[in-house]
Write a protein that holds these residues in place. Structure first.
Motif, PDB file in Angstrom:
ATOM      1  N   UNK A 305       0.858  -1.187   0.000  1.00 54.73           N
ATOM      2  CA  UNK A 305       0.000   0.000   0.000  1.00 54.73           C
ATOM      3  C   UNK A 305       0.897   1.240   0.000  1.00 54.73           C
ATOM      4  N   UNK A 306       0.534   2.202  -0.807  1.00 57.99           N
ATOM      5  CA  UNK A 306       1.346   3.417  -0.940  1.00 57.99           C
ATOM      6  C   UNK A 306       0.431   4.636  -0.874  1.00 57.99           C
ATOM      7  N   UNK A 307       0.892   5.662  -0.176  1.00 61.16           N
ATOM      8  CA  UNK A 307       0.181   6.946  -0.183  1.00 61.16           C
ATOM      9  C   UNK A 307       1.040   7.991  -0.881  1.00 61.16           C
ATOM     10  N   UNK A 308       0.389   8.852  -1.601  1.00 59.09           N
ATOM     11  CA  UNK A 308       1.087   9.944  -2.296  1.00 59.09           C
ATOM     12  C   UNK A 308       0.307  11.228  -2.069  1.00 59.09           C
ATOM     13  N   UNK A 309       0.987  12.236  -1.585  1.00 59.35           N
ATOM     14  CA  UNK A 309       0.404  13.567  -1.470  1.00 59.35           C
ATOM     15  C   UNK A 309       0.878  14.407  -2.649  1.00 59.35           C
ATOM     16  N   UNK A 310       0.037  15.330  -3.085  1.00 59.82           N
ATOM     17  CA  UNK A 310       0.387  16.229  -4.187  1.00 59.82           C
ATOM     18  C   UNK A 310       0.252  17.660  -3.702  1.00 59.82           C
ATOM     19  N   UNK A 311       1.359  18.360  -3.618  1.00 58.46           N
ATOM     20  CA  UNK A 311       1.358  19.744  -3.149  1.00 58.46           C
ATOM     21  C   UNK A 311       2.250  20.572  -4.076  1.00 58.46           C
ATOM     22  N   UNK A 312       1.658  21.568  -4.697  1.00 57.77           N
ATOM     23  CA  UNK A 312       2.426  22.398  -5.623  1.00 57.77           C
ATOM     24  C   UNK A 312       3.676  22.953  -4.949  1.00 57.77           C
ATOM     25  N   UNK A 313       3.511  23.453  -3.730  1.00 60.02           N
ATOM     26  CA  UNK A 313       4.648  23.845  -2.896  1.00 60.02           C
ATOM     27  C   UNK A 313       4.513  23.121  -1.558  1.00 60.02           C
ATOM     28  N   UNK A 314       5.638  22.850  -0.920  1.00 59.99           N
ATOM     29  CA  UNK A 314       5.565  22.025   0.297  1.00 59.99           C
ATOM     30  C   UNK A 314       6.566  22.454   1.368  1.00 59.99           C
ATOM     31  N   UNK A 315       7.129  23.623   1.226  1.00 60.41           N
ATOM     32  CA  UNK A 315       8.164  24.044   2.174  1.00 60.41           C
ATOM     33  C   UNK A 315       7.670  24.008   3.613  1.00 60.41           C
ATOM     34  N   UNK A 342      14.493  22.668  -1.787  1.00 59.00           N
ATOM     35  CA  UNK A 342      14.135  22.646  -0.375  1.00 59.00           C
ATOM     36  C   UNK A 342      15.449  22.576   0.389  1.00 59.00           C
ATOM     37  N   UNK A 343      15.511  23.206   1.535  1.00 59.30           N
ATOM     38  CA  UNK A 343      16.766  23.271   2.274  1.00 59.30           C
ATOM     39  C   UNK A 343      17.225  21.890   2.716  1.00 59.30           C
ATOM     40  N   UNK A 344      18.528  21.767   2.940  1.00 62.80           N
ATOM     41  CA  UNK A 344      19.100  20.501   3.411  1.00 62.80           C
ATOM     42  C   UNK A 344      18.494  20.106   4.751  1.00 62.80           C
ATOM     43  N   UNK A 345      18.277  21.087   5.611  1.00 63.22           N
ATOM     44  CA  UNK A 345      17.704  20.794   6.933  1.00 63.22           C
ATOM     45  C   UNK A 345      16.313  20.189   6.797  1.00 63.22           C
ATOM     46  N   UNK A 346      15.489  20.776   5.952  1.00 67.26           N
ATOM     47  CA  UNK A 346      14.141  20.248   5.778  1.00 67.26           C
ATOM     48  C   UNK A 346      14.166  18.864   5.137  1.00 67.26           C
ATOM     49  N   UNK A 347      15.081  18.653   4.225  1.00 72.20           N
ATOM     50  CA  UNK A 347      15.175  17.322   3.608  1.00 72.20           C
ATOM     51  C   UNK A 347      15.584  16.273   4.637  1.00 72.20           C
ATOM     52  N   UNK A 348      16.436  16.664   5.563  1.00 71.75           N
ATOM     53  CA  UNK A 348      16.815  15.734   6.639  1.00 71.75           C
ATOM     54  C   UNK A 348      15.628  15.443   7.551  1.00 71.75           C
ATOM     55  N   UNK A 349      14.826  16.470   7.822  1.00 65.86           N
ATOM     56  CA  UNK A 349      13.625  16.256   8.631  1.00 65.86           C
ATOM     57  C   UNK A 349      12.643  15.331   7.916  1.00 65.86           C
ATOM     58  N   UNK A 350      12.514  15.501   6.607  1.00 64.80           N
ATOM     59  CA  UNK A 350      11.640  14.627   5.828  1.00 64.80           C
ATOM     60  C   UNK A 350      12.117  13.184   5.896  1.00 64.80           C
ATOM     61  N   UNK A 351      13.412  13.002   5.738  1.00 66.18           N
ATOM     62  CA  UNK A 351      13.958  11.644   5.778  1.00 66.18           C
ATOM     63  C   UNK A 351      13.691  10.994   7.133  1.00 66.18           C
ATOM     64  N   UNK A 352      13.823  11.762   8.211  1.00 60.93           N
ATOM     65  CA  UNK A 352      13.571  11.222   9.552  1.00 60.93           C
ATOM     66  C   UNK A 352      12.123  10.788   9.712  1.00 60.93           C
ATOM     67  N   UNK A 366      17.833  21.613  -8.591  1.00 61.62           N
ATOM     68  CA  UNK A 366      17.631  22.764  -7.715  1.00 61.62           C
ATOM     69  C   UNK A 366      17.680  22.379  -6.236  1.00 61.62           C
ATOM     70  N   UNK A 367      17.856  21.092  -5.939  1.00 63.45           N
ATOM     71  CA  UNK A 367      17.932  20.623  -4.557  1.00 63.45           C
ATOM     72  C   UNK A 367      19.400  20.447  -4.142  1.00 63.45           C
ATOM     73  N   UNK A 368      19.665  20.418  -2.835  1.00 65.07           N
ATOM     74  CA  UNK A 368      21.052  20.241  -2.376  1.00 65.07           C
ATOM     75  C   UNK A 368      21.705  19.025  -3.027  1.00 65.07           C
ATOM     76  N   UNK A 369      22.879  19.238  -3.574  1.00 62.58           N
ATOM     77  CA  UNK A 369      23.522  18.198  -4.387  1.00 62.58           C
ATOM     78  C   UNK A 369      23.737  16.898  -3.618  1.00 62.58           C
ATOM     79  N   UNK A 370      24.133  16.997  -2.343  1.00 58.34           N
ATOM     80  CA  UNK A 370      24.455  15.787  -1.589  1.00 58.34           C
ATOM     81  C   UNK A 370      23.209  15.057  -1.080  1.00 58.34           C
ATOM     82  N   UNK A 371      22.019  15.553  -1.432  1.00 56.77           N
ATOM     83  CA  UNK A 371      20.785  14.892  -0.996  1.00 56.77           C
ATOM     84  C   UNK A 371      19.861  14.546  -2.159  1.00 56.77           C
ATOM     85  N   UNK A 372      20.324  14.787  -3.370  1.00 55.43           N
ATOM     86  CA  UNK A 372      19.475  14.532  -4.539  1.00 55.43           C
ATOM     87  C   UNK A 372      19.167  13.057  -4.725  1.00 55.43           C
TER      88      UNK A 372
END
Length: 391
Positions: A305-315, A342-352, A366-372
């Motif tokens: 089962x998979x959920x997907x949200x669609x948000x034009x912007x999500x910051x 999206x900032x590296x910090x927010x991407x880390x929060x998303x991953x958590x 356009x995203x942080x290179x080390x997190x793409x």
């Protein structure tokens, strides 16, 4: 109402032969004189006659011309070949013909041959109309008074024509967001004929549809609101109310547009899903795969089962995704966005929180290179779902 320039463009694209020229004082100022009528250059005479005139004798032909898609005239083509004359003209427009007087000197005359005796004529008399027509065929003002190469138009002009036709056919001020999205996809597919991208490159298809819908919506806004804002308002409150109406409609359309186009991508790839599925309470993820029934069937494997949200912007709103499906709280949750970066910090929060971004491939740089490497493309997500569903 469809503009005369767009009518002329469409006629030129659909006709057998097309011609344009700026009307001179000689064309418009001498009604009934020795040189009455619109002069056509010798190089352009094939739009009038299949064979050139022979010096020493006159030649004529009568045709019907529909002007401005409005009224018809029985009109004569004539080649003057006797004496010192050697020229082609269009004459005999009938009494009350509105365009052959000095006010129309400098107007652009567009002439289209549909059949041997059926023609269309357009008189474009404003800079906006003239430039719109010339731009459609890549012509400068110095490249007129000749036959038009109608194979030159950029596909964008076909899109503009399709957009004008859609708007002209509306019976409501604004269609629903779903109707706008359907229209945008139909226009894009009609003009560019790239339906295969739904499967081969859904990232590009999604962006193309979204861009077409943006242009469609802005064109409709212009038609509906231009006079209102140009003519001014009786008070500041009236202006604010009108501006808020425009902005609220823009926000509403943008939020739904992404969902509608994603649904079309999923339909085009034959995957099963439920849009706006109800999970627990009144929670409604934008998409649940494969179905709402599977989500509530505790015997159905949770890992399928998979959920997907669609948000034009999500910051700021990405955290909403975390609690949309309790059953998937400890599993990956997917968030599709059109936001660039999206900032590296927010991407880390998303991953958590086990939130995986799904982004059109061209936006990933356009995203942080080390997190793409954490980001999924639309294509990767679609293939993942197809594999889960054995599609």
């Amino acid at each position: 109402m469809e503009s005369h320039s767009m009518m002329a463009i469409q006629a030129a694209l659909q006709g057998q032969v097309a011609f344009c020229k700026f009307l001179s004082a000689n064309d418009t100022g001498k009604t009934g004189g020795h040189q009455a009528g619109i002069y056509i250059s010798k190089a352009s005479s094939p739009i009038l006659f299949n064979e050139p005139g022979n010096k020493g004798q006159n030649k004529e032909k009568w045709v019907k011309i529909k002007w401005q898609n409005d009224f018809e005239t029985d009109t004569r083509f004539i080649y003057y070949g006797q004496g010192t004359r050697n020229e082609y003209r269009i004459t005999n427009f009938g009494s009350g013909f509105p365009f052959l007087h000095t006010d129309y000197t400098g107007a652009l005359f567009v002439f289209v041959k549909n059949t041997e005796d059926d023609y269309q004529g357009f008189i474009l008399n404003t800079d906006e109309e003239i430039n719109k027509f010339l731009d459609a065929f890549g012509l400068s003002p110095t490249e007129t008074n000749k036959l038009i190469e109608t194979t030159r138009p950029d596909p964008e002009i076909h899109e503009k024509l399709a957009i004008e036709q859609f708007i002209d056919g509306l019976s409501v001020e604004f269609p629903t967001s779903e109707e706008m999205s359907v229209a945008a996809r139909s226009i894009h597919n009609q003009v560019y004929n790239h339906q295969e991208l739904i499967r081969s490159n859904p990232d590009k298809q999604l962006l193309d549809w979204t861009a077409t819908e943006f242009r469609l919506f802005r064109a409709l806004e212009y038609v509906r609101y231009d006079k209102m804002f140009t003519n001014g308002f009786s008070s500041v409150d009236a202006f604010i109310n009108a501006a808020n109406q425009v902005l609220n409609r823009r926000k509403s359309r943008a939020g739904k547009s992404l969902e509608h186009h994603l649904s079309a991508i999923f339909d085009g790839n034959n995957v099963q899903y439920k849009a706006q599925a109800i999970t627990e309470g009144n929670k409604k993820p934008d998409f649940i795969f494969p179905s709402q029934e599977a989500y509530h069937d505790l015997t159905f494997p949770t890992e399928e089962i998979v959920s997907l949200a669609a948000k034009t912007t999500c910051k700021d709103r990405w955290r909403q995704v975390i609690n949309e499906a309790d059953r998937l709280r400890d599993h990956n949750k997917y968030l599709c966005t059109l936001q660039r970066g999206i900032s590296a910090k927010q991407m880390d929060e998303m991953q958590a929180e086990k939130v995986i971004l799904v982004v059109p491939k061209p936006y990933i740089p356009s995203f942080p290179e080390d997190r793409r490497d954490r980001i999924w493309t639309i294509g990767r997500f679609v293939q993942y779902i197809k594999k889960l569903e054995n599609r």
